[in-house]
Write an enzyme that holds these catalytic residues in place. Structure first.
Site, mmCIF file in Angstrom:
data_model
loop_
_atom_site.group_PDB
_atom_site.id
_atom_site.type_symbol
_atom_site.label_atom_id
_atom_site.label_comp_id
_atom_site.label_asym_id
_atom_site.label_seq_id
_atom_site.Cartn_x
_atom_site.Cartn_y
_atom_site.Cartn_z
ATOM 1 N N GLU A 1 1.042 -1.241 -0.091
ATOM 2 C CA GLU A 1 -0.085 0.056 -0.131
ATOM 3 C C GLU A 1 0.787 1.107 0.037
ATOM 4 O O GLU A 1 1.877 1.202 0.787
ATOM 5 C CB GLU A 1 -0.919 -0.052 1.078
ATOM 6 N N THR B 1 -3.933 4.788 -1.538
ATOM 7 C CA THR B 1 -4.802 5.347 -0.636
ATOM 8 C C THR B 1 -5.186 6.878 -1.306
ATOM 9 O O THR B 1 -4.979 7.348 -2.197
ATOM 10 C CB THR B 1 -4.206 5.649 0.761
ATOM 11 N N ALA C 1 -19.987 2.479 4.333
ATOM 12 C CA ALA C 1 -19.116 1.998 3.218
ATOM 13 C C ALA C 1 -20.331 0.688 2.295
ATOM 14 O O ALA C 1 -20.008 0.766 1.036
ATOM 15 C CB ALA C 1 -17.907 1.145 3.509
ATOM 16 N N LYS D 1 -21.772 -5.266 4.130
ATOM 17 C CA LYS D 1 -20.829 -4.840 3.142
ATOM 18 C C LYS D 1 -20.354 -5.708 2.264
ATOM 19 O O LYS D 1 -20.774 -5.599 0.760
ATOM 20 C CB LYS D 1 -19.568 -4.097 3.923
HETATM 21 P P1 FAD Z 1 -17.674 1.057 7.283
HETATM 22 O O1 FAD Z 1 -17.609 -0.418 6.614
HETATM 23 O O2 FAD Z 1 -18.811 1.941 6.971
HETATM 24 O O3 FAD Z 1 -17.676 0.828 9.031
HETATM 25 C C1 FAD Z 1 -17.505 1.812 9.765
HETATM 26 C C2 FAD Z 1 -18.280 1.770 10.930
HETATM 27 O O4 FAD Z 1 -19.635 1.864 10.723
HETATM 28 C C3 FAD Z 1 -18.101 0.532 11.821
HETATM 29 O O5 FAD Z 1 -17.880 0.730 13.123
HETATM 30 C C4 FAD Z 1 -19.034 -0.110 11.407
HETATM 31 O O6 FAD Z 1 -19.333 -1.406 12.194
HETATM 32 C C5 FAD Z 1 -20.211 0.531 11.112
HETATM 33 N N1 FAD Z 1 -21.101 0.403 10.119
HETATM 34 C C6 FAD Z 1 -20.832 0.032 8.736
HETATM 35 N N2 FAD Z 1 -22.048 -0.276 8.237
HETATM 36 C C7 FAD Z 1 -23.145 0.199 8.779
HETATM 37 C C8 FAD Z 1 -24.390 0.392 8.670
HETATM 38 N N3 FAD Z 1 -24.831 0.045 7.598
HETATM 39 N N4 FAD Z 1 -25.259 0.763 9.896
HETATM 40 C C9 FAD Z 1 -24.756 1.030 11.030
HETATM 41 N N5 FAD Z 1 -23.370 0.858 11.095
HETATM 42 C C10 FAD Z 1 -22.471 0.530 10.126
HETATM 43 N N6 FAD Z 1 -9.164 6.056 5.126
HETATM 44 C C11 FAD Z 1 -8.981 7.031 4.109
HETATM 45 O O7 FAD Z 1 -9.619 8.195 4.437
HETATM 46 N N7 FAD Z 1 -8.318 7.040 3.054
HETATM 47 C C12 FAD Z 1 -8.029 5.613 2.683
HETATM 48 O O8 FAD Z 1 -7.243 5.296 1.755
HETATM 49 C C13 FAD Z 1 -8.081 4.432 3.609
HETATM 50 N N8 FAD Z 1 -7.578 3.204 3.265
HETATM 51 C C14 FAD Z 1 -7.798 2.233 4.267
HETATM 52 C C15 FAD Z 1 -7.495 1.051 3.739
HETATM 53 C C16 FAD Z 1 -7.750 0.078 4.877
HETATM 54 C C17 FAD Z 1 -7.091 -1.491 4.353
HETATM 55 C C18 FAD Z 1 -8.306 0.131 6.117
HETATM 56 C C19 FAD Z 1 -8.577 -0.889 6.947
HETATM 57 C C20 FAD Z 1 -8.712 1.518 6.540
HETATM 58 C C21 FAD Z 1 -8.555 2.526 5.444
HETATM 59 N N9 FAD Z 1 -8.941 3.657 5.727
HETATM 60 C C22 FAD Z 1 -8.670 4.652 4.714
HETATM 61 C C23 FAD Z 1 -9.480 3.916 6.944
HETATM 62 C C24 FAD Z 1 -11.120 4.157 6.905
HETATM 63 O O9 FAD Z 1 -11.622 4.978 5.902
HETATM 64 C C25 FAD Z 1 -11.865 4.360 8.434
HETATM 65 O O10 FAD Z 1 -11.283 3.422 9.231
HETATM 66 C C26 FAD Z 1 -13.009 4.560 8.600
HETATM 67 O O11 FAD Z 1 -13.314 5.116 9.937
HETATM 68 C C27 FAD Z 1 -13.995 3.435 8.105
HETATM 69 O O12 FAD Z 1 -14.229 3.042 6.990
HETATM 70 P P2 FAD Z 1 -14.941 1.410 6.528
HETATM 71 O O13 FAD Z 1 -14.655 1.613 4.912
HETATM 72 O O14 FAD Z 1 -14.307 0.456 7.153
HETATM 73 O O15 FAD Z 1 -16.364 1.905 7.103
#
Ligand code: FAD
Length: 290
Positions: A17, A48, A121, A162
């Site tokens: 990454e 990213t 997401a 998701k």
């Molecule tokens: P989600 O999957 O939406 O989850 C976020 C929170 O909401 C979790 O607590 C989950 O349990 C909860 N949740 C999910 N769906 C629902 C729903 N439908 N209803 C209620 N609650 C729900 N950030 C950046 O800004 N840029 C990047 O390039 C980047 N790359 C990353 C790469 C990796 C491999 C990882 C692990 C993280 C990365 N991040 C990045 C950080 C990420 O954006 C944050 O961790 C963010 O807070 C959560 O993103 P997510 O897509 O996991 O969110």
């Protein structure tokens, strides 16, 4: 090439990454890093993006640069501070750049910027699926639970939502205790999530990483790491050696246990990637039968 195809043909996928340079920076440093990383023949390199509203800045440009070096890019896309039209523009830019794989993320919330269109997401995954583009979609997961979730079980319930929306593989948040990954894998398999999961490994090799990573990721710090940090915090060369050895040890254990792959958070540091790859390339060759 779709990354889901790579998982079909390899027992252990290996990727890096990187992050794009600032908007005004020239491309010399990142081009040099990509050149060196591509010589290590990773299965793909992820790029990213910023979670700010105007979006994903130089992700498409750098992903294209990765592709021009003969390596498959995985472009990160965030949504929580963007409207549908912004995300649609990003997807169009990625598609025009020949990108076939995206990592769909919510991103971290920025105060006063909450999107009217996206909260999580899974909604971005659904949006991409109906966008008319045919990207392979990966997503993030958290072996220790996402910091906002009440517990791991509810986080996995949301993860399933998701995945069911059309995700083909998962990349984990960095972790330092492999037992957390093994427990997480058992739990998601029981929850019916059966897509490949790549373990995210961050070599702790620099003092400033140690401070930033520990405060930002919320990852649990095992006693072994605490000892390493307190002993070598002010000794850059020793911290580098110790960090590479720790990450190598984690990777060997994960691959021995059958992990579907390793995603190395290299922070644009090609030297670290070179040293770790040298340590583990024989193991990957053996597992993948080549
Ligand atoms: P989600 O999957 O939406 O989850 C976020 C929170 O909401 C979790 O607590 C989950 O349990 C909860 N949740 C999910 N769906 C629902 C729903 N439908 N209803 C209620 N609650 C729900 N950030 C950046 O800004 N840029 C990047 O390039 C980047 N790359 C990353 C790469 C990796 C491999 C990882 C692990 C993280 C990365 N991040 C990045 C950080 C990420 O954006 C944050 O961790 C963010 O807070 C959560 O993103 P997510 O897509 O996991 O969110």
């Amino acid at each position: 090439m779709y990354i889901s195809e790579i998982f079909k043909h390899k027992k252990a996928v290996y990727s890096f990454e990187i992050f794009p340079p600032k908007p005004t920076a020239d491309l010399t440093g990142i081009t040099d890093a990509i050149e060196r990383l591509s010589r290590l023949s990773p299965d793909y390199i992820s790029v990213t993006c910023s979670a700010g509203g105007s979006g994903n800045s130089r992700t498409a440009e750098i992903s294209k640069l990765v592709k021009n070096h003969g390596i498959e890019p995985l472009a990160h896309v965030t949504c929580v501070n963007s409207e549908k039209k912004d995300v649609a523009r990003t997807l169009q830019e990625l598609s025009l750049s020949g990108i076939e794989n995206v990592l769909a993320l919510r991103g971290d919330r920025v105060e006063g910027m909450q999107s009217p269109d996206f909260s999580y997401a899974n909604e971005l995954v659904e949006f991409i699926k109906t966008s008319g583009y045919t990207f392979d979609i990966a997503a993030a997961c958290y072996p220790e639970g996402h910091p906002e979730s009440a517990d791991l079980v509810s986080d996995i319930r949301n993860l399933k939502r998701k995945v069911d929306a059309g995700v083909t593989h998962l990349n984990t948040q960095l972790f330092f205790d492999n037992e957390d990954f093994f427990r997480f894998m058992d739990m998601i398999r029981l929850a019916g999530i059966d897509i490949p999961v790549q373990a995210g490994i961050m070599p702790l090799v620099k003092k400033n990483h140690v401070d930033r990573i520990i405060s930002l990721s919320g990852a649990k710090i095992p006693a072994k790491i605490s000892r390493m940090i307190s002993r070598f915090y002010d000794k850059p060369e020793s911290l580098m050696e110790a960090g590479i050895a720790y990450a190598t040890d984690q990777i060997v254990d994960l691959i021995s246990a059958g992990a579907a792959g390793i995603h190395l958070y290299v922070m644009n540091n090609a030297s670290v990637a070179e040293r770790i790859t040298e340590n583990i390339s024989g193991i990957f060759k053996d597992v993948n039968g080549n």
